[in-house]
Design a protein around this motif. Structure first.
Motif, PDB file in Angstrom:
ATOM      1  N   TYR A   1      18.726  44.933  50.255  1.00  0.00           N
ATOM      2  CA  TYR A   1      18.349  44.780  51.659  1.00  0.00           C
ATOM      3  C   TYR A   1      19.250  45.597  52.593  1.00  0.00           C
ATOM      4  CZ  TYR A   1      15.144  40.950  50.585  1.00  0.00           C
ATOM      5  OH  TYR A   1      14.098  40.206  50.121  1.00  0.00           O
ATOM      6  N   GLY A   2      20.237  46.266  52.003  1.00  0.00           N
ATOM      7  CA  GLY A   2      21.176  47.010  52.839  1.00  0.00           C
ATOM      8  C   GLY A   2      22.133  46.102  53.580  1.00  0.00           C
ATOM      9  N   ILE A   3      22.430  44.956  52.977  1.00  0.00           N
ATOM     10  CA  ILE A   3      23.328  43.984  53.613  1.00  0.00           C
ATOM     11  C   ILE A   3      24.672  44.001  52.897  1.00  0.00           C
ATOM     12  CG2 ILE A   3      23.708  41.494  53.937  1.00  0.00           C
ATOM     13  CD1 ILE A   3      20.759  41.215  54.535  1.00  0.00           C
ATOM     14  N   HIS A   4      25.725  44.000  53.697  1.00  0.00           N
ATOM     15  CA  HIS A   4      27.074  43.998  53.133  1.00  0.00           C
ATOM     16  C   HIS A   4      27.312  42.670  52.392  1.00  0.00           C
ATOM     17  CE1 HIS A   4      31.240  45.052  52.685  1.00  0.00           C
ATOM     18  NE2 HIS A   4      31.638  43.957  53.315  1.00  0.00           N
ATOM     19  N   ALA A   5      27.971  42.760  51.237  1.00  0.00           N
ATOM     20  CA  ALA A   5      28.186  41.537  50.460  1.00  0.00           C
ATOM     21  C   ALA A   5      29.575  41.519  49.843  1.00  0.00           C
ATOM     22  CB  ALA A   5      27.131  41.406  49.366  1.00  0.00           C
ATOM     23  N   ILE A   6      30.083  40.316  49.649  1.00  0.00           N
ATOM     24  CA  ILE A   6      31.426  40.106  49.109  1.00  0.00           C
ATOM     25  C   ILE A   6      31.310  39.027  48.029  1.00  0.00           C
ATOM     26  CG2 ILE A   6      33.804  39.422  49.672  1.00  0.00           C
ATOM     27  CD1 ILE A   6      32.921  39.875  52.695  1.00  0.00           C
ATOM     28  N   ARG A   7      32.020  39.216  46.943  1.00  0.00           N
ATOM     29  CA  ARG A   7      32.032  38.154  45.921  1.00  0.00           C
ATOM     30  C   ARG A   7      33.405  37.498  45.895  1.00  0.00           C
ATOM     31  NH1 ARG A   7      29.278  39.955  41.019  1.00  0.00           N
ATOM     32  NH2 ARG A   7      27.505  38.915  42.014  1.00  0.00           N
ATOM     33  N   VAL A   8      33.421  36.189  45.857  1.00  0.00           N
ATOM     34  CA  VAL A   8      34.670  35.447  45.831  1.00  0.00           C
ATOM     35  C   VAL A   8      34.653  34.528  44.618  1.00  0.00           C
ATOM     36  CG1 VAL A   8      36.075  33.712  47.011  1.00  0.00           C
ATOM     37  CG2 VAL A   8      34.951  35.508  48.335  1.00  0.00           C
ATOM     38  N   THR A   9      35.672  34.694  43.766  1.00  0.00           N
ATOM     39  CA  THR A   9      35.753  33.839  42.583  1.00  0.00           C
ATOM     40  C   THR A   9      37.032  33.008  42.585  1.00  0.00           C
ATOM     41  OG1 THR A   9      36.744  35.674  41.382  1.00  0.00           O
ATOM     42  CG2 THR A   9      34.361  35.372  41.128  1.00  0.00           C
ATOM     43  N   GLU A  10      38.010  33.407  43.391  1.00  0.00           N
ATOM     44  CA  GLU A  10      39.298  32.707  43.394  1.00  0.00           C
ATOM     45  C   GLU A  10      39.577  32.123  44.771  1.00  0.00           C
ATOM     46  OE1 GLU A  10      40.796  32.527  40.502  1.00  0.00           O
ATOM     47  OE2 GLU A  10      39.378  33.951  39.600  1.00  0.00           O
ATOM     48  N   LYS A  11      40.287  31.018  44.753  1.00  0.00           N
ATOM     49  CA  LYS A  11      40.636  30.330  45.996  1.00  0.00           C
ATOM     50  C   LYS A  11      41.407  31.256  46.944  1.00  0.00           C
ATOM     51  CE  LYS A  11      42.221  25.630  47.035  1.00  0.00           C
ATOM     52  NZ  LYS A  11      42.818  24.426  46.429  1.00  0.00           N
ATOM     53  N   GLU A  12      42.262  32.103  46.367  1.00  0.00           N
ATOM     54  CA  GLU A  12      43.117  32.959  47.189  1.00  0.00           C
ATOM     55  C   GLU A  12      42.310  33.993  47.975  1.00  0.00           C
ATOM     56  OE1 GLU A  12      43.765  32.572  43.714  1.00  0.00           O
ATOM     57  OE2 GLU A  12      44.827  30.779  44.424  1.00  0.00           O
ATOM     58  N   GLN A  13      41.073  34.252  47.522  1.00  0.00           N
ATOM     59  CA  GLN A  13      40.292  35.315  48.169  1.00  0.00           C
ATOM     60  C   GLN A  13      39.508  34.810  49.376  1.00  0.00           C
ATOM     61  OE1 GLN A  13      37.965  36.004  44.621  1.00  0.00           O
ATOM     62  NE2 GLN A  13      39.102  37.877  44.113  1.00  0.00           N
ATOM     63  N   VAL A  14      39.510  33.492  49.577  1.00  0.00           N
ATOM     64  CA  VAL A  14      38.614  32.911  50.579  1.00  0.00           C
ATOM     65  C   VAL A  14      38.905  33.431  51.981  1.00  0.00           C
ATOM     66  CG1 VAL A  14      37.954  30.743  51.716  1.00  0.00           C
ATOM     67  CG2 VAL A  14      38.115  30.849  49.229  1.00  0.00           C
ATOM     68  N   ASP A  15      40.165  33.356  52.389  1.00  0.00           N
ATOM     69  CA  ASP A  15      40.499  33.740  53.762  1.00  0.00           C
ATOM     70  C   ASP A  15      40.154  35.201  54.040  1.00  0.00           C
ATOM     71  OD1 ASP A  15      41.430  31.205  53.803  1.00  0.00           O
ATOM     72  OD2 ASP A  15      43.384  31.682  54.680  1.00  0.00           O
ATOM     73  N   ASP A  16      40.483  36.054  53.081  1.00  0.00           N
ATOM     74  CA  ASP A  16      40.190  37.480  53.263  1.00  0.00           C
ATOM     75  C   ASP A  16      38.697  37.714  53.395  1.00  0.00           C
ATOM     76  OD1 ASP A  16      42.786  38.204  53.248  1.00  0.00           O
ATOM     77  OD2 ASP A  16      42.862  38.779  51.117  1.00  0.00           O
ATOM     78  N   ALA A  17      37.934  36.983  52.574  1.00  0.00           N
ATOM     79  CA  ALA A  17      36.482  37.168  52.607  1.00  0.00           C
ATOM     80  C   ALA A  17      35.916  36.742  53.962  1.00  0.00           C
ATOM     81  CB  ALA A  17      35.827  36.373  51.479  1.00  0.00           C
TER      82      ALA A  17
END
Lengths: 564, 191
Positions: free
Chosen positions: A500-516
């Motif tokens: 769809y041309g939409i930016h996406a982020i994958r988060v698998t770890e708790k530490e990545q949440v804030d950055d995402a």
């Protein structure tokens, strides 16, 4: 000057202040679409499925407090709106649904794309119309919008045969609308208010249940003042969250099936319960017969039919909460209930573990929604239905009315993506987060394309656990772990977003949440965050279906009791 | 207990459907439903006999008021009212039996409105109990066809249940206790 029915529809919408319509064209509404370019003041957003258009109108209505409008063609287009119409009915949203129908001479002949849509929507609307004369269009829109937005708001559906769009007549906009069978309530009966005030003044353990009516009635300031003057703790229904700031000292959060332990026990032990703009729903009250039968119940609602429907009210007050609350504030004495508040606070201390955010390394929905709420406290939050919805209700700090947009009464999975789009249209430039279930997201994800077209930068957080989580929780708890049809193989949401041309982020770890969260909010367009959360978490506490609030079941305390 | 609820409604397409749909959806039991025009143009009168306790009937009344096309609802059970129903019975009846049937017609203050060598149509206008009794007494002759209109009712005395007529003291008390607002012509309001 003569106008076609199509022009009259659009002119009427403009007179009503409608500047956006969520719609999908089709055969019988072509005369209307043909005239859209001549009315640039009405923005048309082309949706991908009429149900999505309906939820967008709901999200728009919730986020703006104004009339939300959806448009569809006859037959399947119209029937696709029905879920959204019933959803708006259950949650009292001021919405207008406009459909085309086959030409008058074909009505009732089972022609192509004919459906008896007014017959179908009749039990799902506040009112509906089949407009058979072009002369009636303008008045019908004025009356329909008046009905949708006044009193207890709700959906109004207007069905117009194709040839009525084409016929011409003079445009006459009514000066005022008068309906002899419809006179919305205003102030409360002084005698009832006095009776209520006496009970409130004598109360030792009072609670307020603040419902959606407080928000719909724009009476959140009055609620806060009333609570402060009487020193009464405020519990909220799911849809009432935001009617008092969650960080207010008298705010005690949500009661009900997944309400907090202390809220449910406060409701069960109160001697006076003041229901304000709530409909005494089973999810909020538990088993009706055992919902604190000894308390005196004062019930303020604009809809008299809500009084004594589920539980008997000692003092029912029919009226607009915006007007009744000042009457009550005037009538009651200044008071405080320190011991009672301490009693509730102590319960929270002793039983807070059920709603604690898991402290382990696992990626939990509770942690994610809490971080979104903390990092983006002003964001409008739209949710789907299920575990993520309950965790959002429990852990996010709603501080203003209309901040939480969720399908409460009907519990419509798939509500989140289109409703968030509608909310974003109503609140351009503000942050809108859609907290999505991985199941519900796939029910309406076709609207991602609408999101790109309409340039609505919604941040979508998919709580991806590969399960229909709430159903799985019930199968675990009440069907002896017999998991049937709840595990789902999910698509690669990043690739889907890419399509769809939409930016996406994958988060698998708790530490990545804030950055995402930061990255999503920093991106100018819509964003999908695929949060791959722990597979089997349960929402606690829980009042099992059919149980009383005082039978609230807490989370297992001992870690060894927690299922692996 | 059976309640006689009178609803004055806008005479518009679909209004009967709205009322019937409401009763079905909310699980209210309708014993009978009679619809007709009234003294006021554009207003139809529905007389609905509902079986249920006071709580059910309160909900019936309030839910009816939520329909935009419903203008006024009155529970005539709370008042002195004339209650009538019309029954037509086609009963088997040869020449020899005719006298016996006509005796019954007299006793029940009914009327014979059609006669053939083998049958008779009896018309009775009365409350349901008397009509029930008439039908039971006609049954031994053999009932070939039976139709009943359902109940219609009207308050006794000079008072009416017209749209703009204020309500009796007892009804006012009921609506007051239900939290109604003091001003306004209607006991409840559509919301």
């Amino acid at each position: 000057m003569k106008m076609s029915g199509a022009d009259i529809v659009l002119e009427s919408l403009k007179r009503l202040g409608v500047d956006v319509v969520f719609g999908y064209p089709g055969g019988v509404v072509l005369p209307l679409y043909d005239r859209l370019p001549a009315h640039p003041e009405v923005r048309h957003i082309l949706v991908r499925h009429e149900q999505g258009g309906g939820h967008m109108a709901e999200g728009y209505a919730k986020a703006s407090g104004r009339l939300g409008v959806a448009l569809a063609t006859s037959g399947p287009g119209a029937t696709n709106l029905v879920t959204a119409i019933q959803d708006a009915m259950m949650d009292s949203l001021p919405t207008l649904f406009v459909t085309g129908n086959v030409a008058r001479n074909l009505l009732g002949k089972d022609g192509f794309q004919e459906a008896d849509i007014t017959g179908i929507t009749m039990p799902a609307v506040k009112h509906n119309y089949l407009v058979m004369r072009v002369e009636d269009i303008a008045y019908t829109f004025a009356e329909g919008a008046y009905i949708a937005t006044t009193g207890r708001p709700g959906p109004v559906h207007i069905d117009i045969p194709k040839d009525v769009f084409i016929e011409e007549t003079e445009f006459v906009w009514p000066e005022k609308v008068s309906i002899r069978g419809y006179k919305p309530a205003t102030t409360g009966h002084p005698g009832q208010v006095k009776k209520a005030a006496e009970i409130i003044d004598a109360a030792e353990r009072p609670i307020i249940i603040g419902g959606h009516g407080v928000i719909l009635g724009n009476a959140h300031d009055e609620l806060r003042r009333f609570a402060e003057k009487t020193g009464t703790p405020v519990l909220n229904t799911l849809l009432g969250l935001g009617s008092i700031p969650r960080d207010h000292v008298l705010s005690y959060g949500m009661l009900g099936m997944h309400g907090s332990y202390e809220a449910n026990h406060a409701a069960s032990n109160a001697d006076v319960i003041i229901g304000i703009g709530n409909r005494m729903d089973d999810r909020a009250l538990g088993r009706f017969a055992d919902f604190n039968p000894t308390a005196k119940l004062i019930h303020i609602d604009i809809d008299p039919a809500e009084h004594n429907k589920n539980v008997p009210a000692h003092v029912p007050i029919v009226g607009d909460v915006k007007l009744v609350l000042p009457q009550l504030i005037e009538a009651v004495s200044q008071n405080s209930h320190v011991d009672w508040l301490h009693w509730i606070d102590d319960l929270r201390q002793a039983h807070g573990h059920s709603m604690a955010v898991p402290s382990g390394p696992e990626l939990s929905v509770q942690h994610i929604v809490r971080r979104i709420s903390e990092m983006s406290p002003d964001a409008t939050i739209v949710t789907g239905v299920g575990q993520h919805q309950m965790w959002a209700a429990q852990h996010m700090k709603f501080t203003r009315p209309h901040q939480l947009i969720t399908s409460g009464g009907l519990g419509t999975m798939g509500f989140e993506v289109p409703a968030a789009l509608g909310a974003q249209v109503a609140r351009p430039g503000e942050t809108v987060w859609a907290i999505c279930g991985d199941g519900g997201f796939q029910m309406t994800l076709q609207e991602l394309a609408t999101m790109v077209d309409a340039r609505t930068p919604v941040k979508m957080a998919i709580m991806n656990n590969g399960y229909l989580g709430m159903v799985r929780q019930w199968q675990e708890l009440f069907y002896q772990d017999n998991y049937v049809s709840v595990a789902m193989t999910q698509p690669d949401f990043l690739k889907l977003a890419d399509a769809y041309g939409i930016h996406a982020i994958r988060v698998t770890e708790k530490e990545q949440v804030d950055d995402a969260i930061r990255e999503a909010e920093g991106h100018a367009g819509p964003v999908i965050v695929d949060f791959q959360v722990q597979a089997e978490g349960n929402v606690w506490p829980m009042v099992p279906a059919g149980a009383a609030l005082k039978e609230t079941v807490e989370a297992p305390r001992d870690a060894s009791e927690v299922r692996s | 207990m059976k309640h006689t609820v009178v609803a004055l409604v806008e005479d518009r397409p679909g209004v009967l459907n709205r009322v019937a749909s409401l009763f079905r959806r909310r699980g209210f039991n309708i014993d009978s439903l009679a619809v007709g025009t009234t003294e006021e143009q554009g207003i139809s009168r529905m007389t609905i006999v509902v079986d249920g306790g006071a709580g059910i009937v309160e909900q019936v009344e309030k839910q009816l008021y939520k329909l935009i096309d419903v203008v006024k609802v009155s529970d005539l059970t709370k008042e002195e009212a004339v209650i009538r129903e019309l029954v037509l019975v086609k009963v088997r009846c040869n020449r020899e039996q005719r006298r016996d049937v006509l005796d019954l017609v007299d006793i029940f203050r009914a009327q014979a409105v059609d006669v053939s060598p083998s049958s008779m149509i009896i018309q009775s206008v009365a409350d349901e109990d008397r009509n029930d009794a008439l039908i039971e007494n006609l049954r031994p002759f053999g009932i070939r066809e039976l139709t009943r209109t359902g109940r219609v009712a009207m308050v006794r005395g000079a008072k009416t249940t017209a749209v703009n007529e204020s309500e009796s003291a007892e009804l006012q008390r009921f609506h007051h206790d239900s939290g109604r607002r003091p001003e306004g012509d209607l006991p409840f309001v559509s919301d």
